[in-house]
Design an enzyme around this catalytic site. Structure first.
Site, PDB file in Angstrom:
ATOM      1  N   GLN A  96       0.860  -1.176   0.000  1.00 54.16           N
ATOM      2  CA  GLN A  96       0.000   0.000   0.000  1.00 54.16           C
ATOM      3  C   GLN A  96       0.901   1.232   0.000  1.00 54.16           C
ATOM      4  O   GLN A  96       2.022   1.179   0.514  1.00 54.16           O
ATOM      5  CB  GLN A  96      -0.919   0.024   1.228  1.00 54.16           C
ATOM      6  CG  GLN A  96      -1.875  -1.150   1.321  1.00 54.16           C
ATOM      7  CD  GLN A  96      -2.698  -1.110   2.604  1.00 54.16           C
ATOM      8  OE1 GLN A  96      -2.828  -0.065   3.245  1.00 54.16           O
ATOM      9  NE2 GLN A  96      -3.261  -2.252   2.977  1.00 54.16           N
ATOM     10  N   ASP A 101       4.510   6.049   4.280  1.00 55.69           N
ATOM     11  CA  ASP A 101       5.634   5.620   3.451  1.00 55.69           C
ATOM     12  C   ASP A 101       6.575   6.799   3.210  1.00 55.69           C
ATOM     13  O   ASP A 101       6.139   7.956   3.107  1.00 55.69           O
ATOM     14  CB  ASP A 101       5.125   5.055   2.125  1.00 55.69           C
ATOM     15  CG  ASP A 101       4.504   3.679   2.288  1.00 55.69           C
ATOM     16  OD1 ASP A 101       5.186   2.798   2.849  1.00 55.69           O
ATOM     17  OD2 ASP A 101       3.339   3.497   1.885  1.00 55.69           O
ATOM     18  N   SER A 331     -30.833 -14.558  17.417  1.00 53.40           N
ATOM     19  CA  SER A 331     -31.251 -13.587  16.416  1.00 53.40           C
ATOM     20  C   SER A 331     -30.298 -12.394  16.439  1.00 53.40           C
ATOM     21  O   SER A 331     -29.164 -12.504  16.917  1.00 53.40           O
ATOM     22  CB  SER A 331     -32.697 -13.142  16.674  1.00 53.40           C
ATOM     23  OG  SER A 331     -33.183 -12.343  15.625  1.00 53.40           O
ATOM     24  N   ARG A 446     -23.795 -11.169  21.916  1.00 61.44           N
ATOM     25  CA  ARG A 446     -23.647 -11.495  20.499  1.00 61.44           C
ATOM     26  C   ARG A 446     -24.965 -11.273  19.745  1.00 61.44           C
ATOM     27  O   ARG A 446     -24.969 -10.836  18.598  1.00 61.44           O
ATOM     28  CB  ARG A 446     -23.161 -12.935  20.344  1.00 61.44           C
ATOM     29  CG  ARG A 446     -21.790 -13.174  20.955  1.00 61.44           C
ATOM     30  CD  ARG A 446     -21.469 -14.678  21.049  1.00 61.44           C
ATOM     31  NE  ARG A 446     -20.307 -14.902  21.884  1.00 61.44           N
ATOM     32  CZ  ARG A 446     -19.042 -14.909  21.447  1.00 61.44           C
ATOM     33  NH1 ARG A 446     -18.801 -14.694  20.167  1.00 61.44           N
ATOM     34  NH2 ARG A 446     -18.041 -15.124  22.269  1.00 61.44           N
ATOM     35  N   ASP A 451     -21.200  -6.679  20.011  1.00 62.49           N
ATOM     36  CA  ASP A 451     -20.231  -7.526  20.691  1.00 62.49           C
ATOM     37  C   ASP A 451     -18.813  -7.042  20.395  1.00 62.49           C
ATOM     38  O   ASP A 451     -18.404  -7.061  19.248  1.00 62.49           O
ATOM     39  CB  ASP A 451     -20.410  -8.995  20.295  1.00 62.49           C
ATOM     40  CG  ASP A 451     -20.519  -9.193  18.770  1.00 62.49           C
ATOM     41  OD1 ASP A 451     -21.058  -8.315  18.073  1.00 62.49           O
ATOM     42  OD2 ASP A 451     -20.071 -10.238  18.296  1.00 62.49           O
ATOM     43  N   GLU A 655     -14.294  -1.653   8.866  1.00 59.46           N
ATOM     44  CA  GLU A 655     -15.492  -2.014   9.620  1.00 59.46           C
ATOM     45  C   GLU A 655     -15.885  -0.958  10.645  1.00 59.46           C
ATOM     46  O   GLU A 655     -17.059  -0.673  10.863  1.00 59.46           O
ATOM     47  CB  GLU A 655     -15.221  -3.346  10.323  1.00 59.46           C
ATOM     48  CG  GLU A 655     -16.314  -3.851  11.233  1.00 59.46           C
ATOM     49  CD  GLU A 655     -15.893  -5.096  11.993  1.00 59.46           C
ATOM     50  OE1 GLU A 655     -16.777  -5.865  12.389  1.00 59.46           O
ATOM     51  OE2 GLU A 655     -14.674  -5.300  12.192  1.00 59.46           O
TER      52      GLU A 655
END
Length: 729
Positions: A96, A101, A331, A446, A451, A655
């Site tokens: 990347q 860098d 669920s 969960r 979670d 995420e």
């Protein structure tokens, strides 16, 4: 004048320079007479050698810029340039090119107009990382040499990320489950048994699928596909525990189609997974993704995900955490009615739209009664609901060694080895009530989707949470309104959608759902609203007291419409200042999380992390009560943070984010790492609900905001500039 026609890009001989990669590097090369954009056949060795010499000799201070009023195009040998680019610029060797860098941050490329002799310096992290991405994509399509439009390198980052979400990320996150891929998706990465193999469980109500997969297994014995019937009482605790000896995929919806030879066959209905490593249909991730999919006109995927959820409720009794055997008792946060309403609004002109919508509402009614308003999730005292899934023993999808620190003391207590104790505990040969309570809460966390978090840890199953009860209020008001509007205030429940308590001829009326909504609103005000703090808090149904954890879920009642206008105003004045940070909303306050250290590590749903669902639900809630400026500001903060990381770190979309960090918010060091950060050369999927939050958030931003985002202008700077110029937001 008449109504203006929508503007379209003027057709030209050249291909759209910002077309999707499969067109730009793929389809444009098909056919003998097509205008070929790869000039490998005409780049002679002298030109190639000259280009490579230029690549090697380029330095930060040199300038061989070609001045031209025409759009610039580069003539690039792919593999050689890719190798040189990484050697020069990727100093940390992670494939990347980022702000971290230490290369010269300049590369000289030959222009196509000069046959590669004249050179132009491409400078800076953003352009060079885009070059790396484009070369990686070209290599994926087998290109040896390309003509590359400069527009793909210096594209406005807001436009580029939006385009990648629509053209690349969504398609790369789409999955089906059928014979074409069952060998791959049927194999479970969490199969801890000695002989892992692809396996699928079929509910008794889908015999056509059992026949289909059995035929696949017979035709491809090398696949070792194990096709099994699922028991009728498929969410029985002992049964689900025993399935862990042969874990497998749970069938989801399929459709019949006509093959090229005229024969009929089945294929899986598509769905969108959260991230690239997933193959299962997930619960609330799918709803969050649907908000972005609708922005990108992919209602077809939203529709099919709703149909998949209806299949799950019909055959498994609930929308599952995900369609694996060890999730049969669990669920996730329920969003089906809103998801179905949004999809129906877009497809209501289609002939089967009402059948689709009615099925979704029937499924939601069944789920409401049998899951959320039944034991053990319903608290009979308050009338509110809790995340409290069934299950016994160690959570089946988690390797027992994950809980070594919890289980080892009990193994020693019973004078057993670790393995012996886990087996004895799972099969109830030893009785440990404290351990039962620990795992009950672990499963509940969960199921909540959050979670993990110190808000919920070791207490979740006892909490009537703000988030769950807001969602159920939305179910109640949605269902009541739909019965009144679409079915003349009487919805007869067919046999396949009845709960065990319903008799023949059972029907639902809007009045009963209106009463449920009023009852829940009263209960939420009594048990969850805190007037002194000006916030909604979770309520511990065992201790019979409010918790004091200040969470971003306090805004969910605004999304659902359960908050009164006065409560909404108080939330904006009291709660918002405590939870708004650099990148939008933080999951909870630092004070609520408490101190962290070696013995008390950070949890990913706590401070300082922020998640796309919390942002989107807050935006919608604020808009619902007329707080447009606050919604725009939060959307801007979030989109700026995502854009800045995208520009500085080679197109990364992950995420979750550390919403308090201005430089590298995608770096999250908590629990499970950060999905979407580990890629080579080019990001291929982003992350489902962040993709959605970005394109959805941009719909809240006006033209001034979008331009400022493209220029990487922080919110405070943008606000001062607009105030100085007197721009009305």
């Amino acid at each position: 004048m008449g109504s203006q026609l929508p503007l379209h890009r003027q057709p030209t001989i050249d291909l759209d320079p910002l077309s999707a990669a499969h067109i730009y590097y793929g389809e444009s090369h098909k056919g003998r007479n097509a205008r070929v954009r790869t000039y490998s056949s005409i780049i002679d060795s002298a030109v190639r050698n000259q280009q490579l010499t230029a690549l090697k000799n380029a330095s930060r201070r040199s300038s061989h810029d070609e001045h031209s009023s025409q759009p610039r195009k580069f003539l690039i040998p792919v593999n050689e340039t890719l190798k040189m680019l990484l050697e020069r610029e990727d100093t940390d060797r992670n494939e990347q090119i980022t702000i971290e860098d230490l290369g010269p941050k300049v590369l000289s490329l030959g222009t196509a107009a000069s046959g590669g002799y004249n050179r132009f310096d491409v400078r800076g992290t953003y352009l060079l990382s885009n070059l790396l991405q484009e070369l990686t994509l070209a290599k994926d399509f087998g290109r040896k040499s390309i003509i590359l439009d400069e527009a793909r390198l210096n594209e406005n980052p807001v436009s580029r990320l939006s385009r990648l979400v629509k053209d690349h990320f969504w398609p790369n996150l789409v999955r089906r489950i059928d014979g074409s891929n069952i060998a791959l998706v049927g194999r479970d990465p969490k199969d801890w048994t000695p002989d892992p193999r692809p396996r699928i469980y079929i509910p008794k109500g889908a015999p056509e699928q059992h026949e289909y997969y059995s035929k696949i297994a017979q035709q491809h014995p090398e696949m070792r596909l194990d096709v099994r019937w699922l028991a009728d009482a498929c969410d029985n605790d002992d049964y689900v525990r025993d399935l862990n000896e042969a874990p497998g995929l749970l069938a989801v919806a399929m459709e019949e189609y006509t093959k090229a030879d005229g024969s009929k066959d089945l294929r899986g209905l598509p769905f969108v997974v959260p991230g690239g490593r997933f193959n299962e249909l997930y619960g609330w991730d799918s709803y969050m993704e649907s908000l972005g999919l609708l922005v990108n006109d992919r209602v077809d995927l939203v529709k099919s995900m709703v149909q998949n959820f209806c299949f799950c409720i019909k055959h498994y009794g609930k929308i599952l955490n995900a369609n694996r055997s060890y999730y049969l008792c669990r669920s996730q946060p329920p969003f089906l009615t809103d998801m179905a309403l949004r999809a129906y609004e877009r497809i209501k002109h289609e002939p089967d739209a009402m059948d689709f919508f009615k099925t979704a509402i029937l499924a939601a009614i069944k789920e409401y009664y049998s899951v959320w308003m039944s034991a053990p999730r319903l608290d009979p005292v308050t009338g509110l609901s809790r995340y409290r899934p069934g299950g016994i023993g160690v959570p089946p999808e988690t390797e027992a060694s994950h809980f070594v620190h919890v289980l080892e003391p009990y193994a020693k207590k019973h004078n057993m080895t670790f393995t012996e104790f886990v087996d004895a505990y799972n099969h109830r040969r030893v009785d440990e009530p404290e351990l039962d309570v620990y795992f009950m809460h672990d499963r509940a966390v969960r199921e909540s989707g959050h979670d993990t978090s110190y808000r919920l840890e070791k207490v979740c199953a006892d909490l009537a949470t703000v988030d769950l009860n807001s969602l159920l209020y939305k179910y109640e008001t949605d269902i009541g309104r739909c019965i009144r509007t679409f079915w003349k205030d009487k919805l007869v429940i067919p046999a396949e959608w009845r709960t065990k308590e319903m008799k023949d001829g059972h029907f639902e009326t809007s009045a009963s759902w209106d009463r449920r909504a009023r009852k829940r609103r009263i209960a939420m005000e009594k048990y969850l609203w805190n007037e002194d703090a000006g916030m909604f808090f979770d309520y511990n149904t065992v201790k019979q007291e409010q918790t004091k954890y200040k969470s971003a879920t306090t805004f969910w009642p605004m999304w659902a419409g359960v908050a009164t206008p006065r409560q909404a105003a108080v939330l904006v004045s009291e709660a918002l200042p405590q939870l708004e940070v650099f990148g939008g909303l933080v999951s909870g306050t630092e004070e609520s999380r408490g101190p962290v250290g070696i013995d008390r590590p950070n949890r990913q749903w706590d401070y300082p992390y922020g998640w796309a669902p919390q942002q989107m639900l807050a935006w919608v809630g604020l808009q619902r009560y007329g707080f447009e400026e606050e919604a725009q500001r939060l959307a801007y903060r979030w989109c700026y943070m995502v854009t800045k990381a995208f520009v500085d770190f080679n197109g990364v979309v992950v995420e979750k984010y550390n919403v308090t960090r201005e430089i590298d918010p995608h770096r999250v060091e908590a629990e499970y790492g950060n999905q979407g950060a580990d890629f080579k050369g080019v990001p291929r999927e982003g992350f489902g609900w962040v993709n959605a939050s970005y394109v959805y958030g941009l719909t809240l931003c006006n033209a001034h905001m979008k331009r400022a985002l493209g220029a990487l202008t922080p919110w405070d700077t943008y606000l001062k500039a607009t105030q100085a110029l007197g721009i009305d937001e």
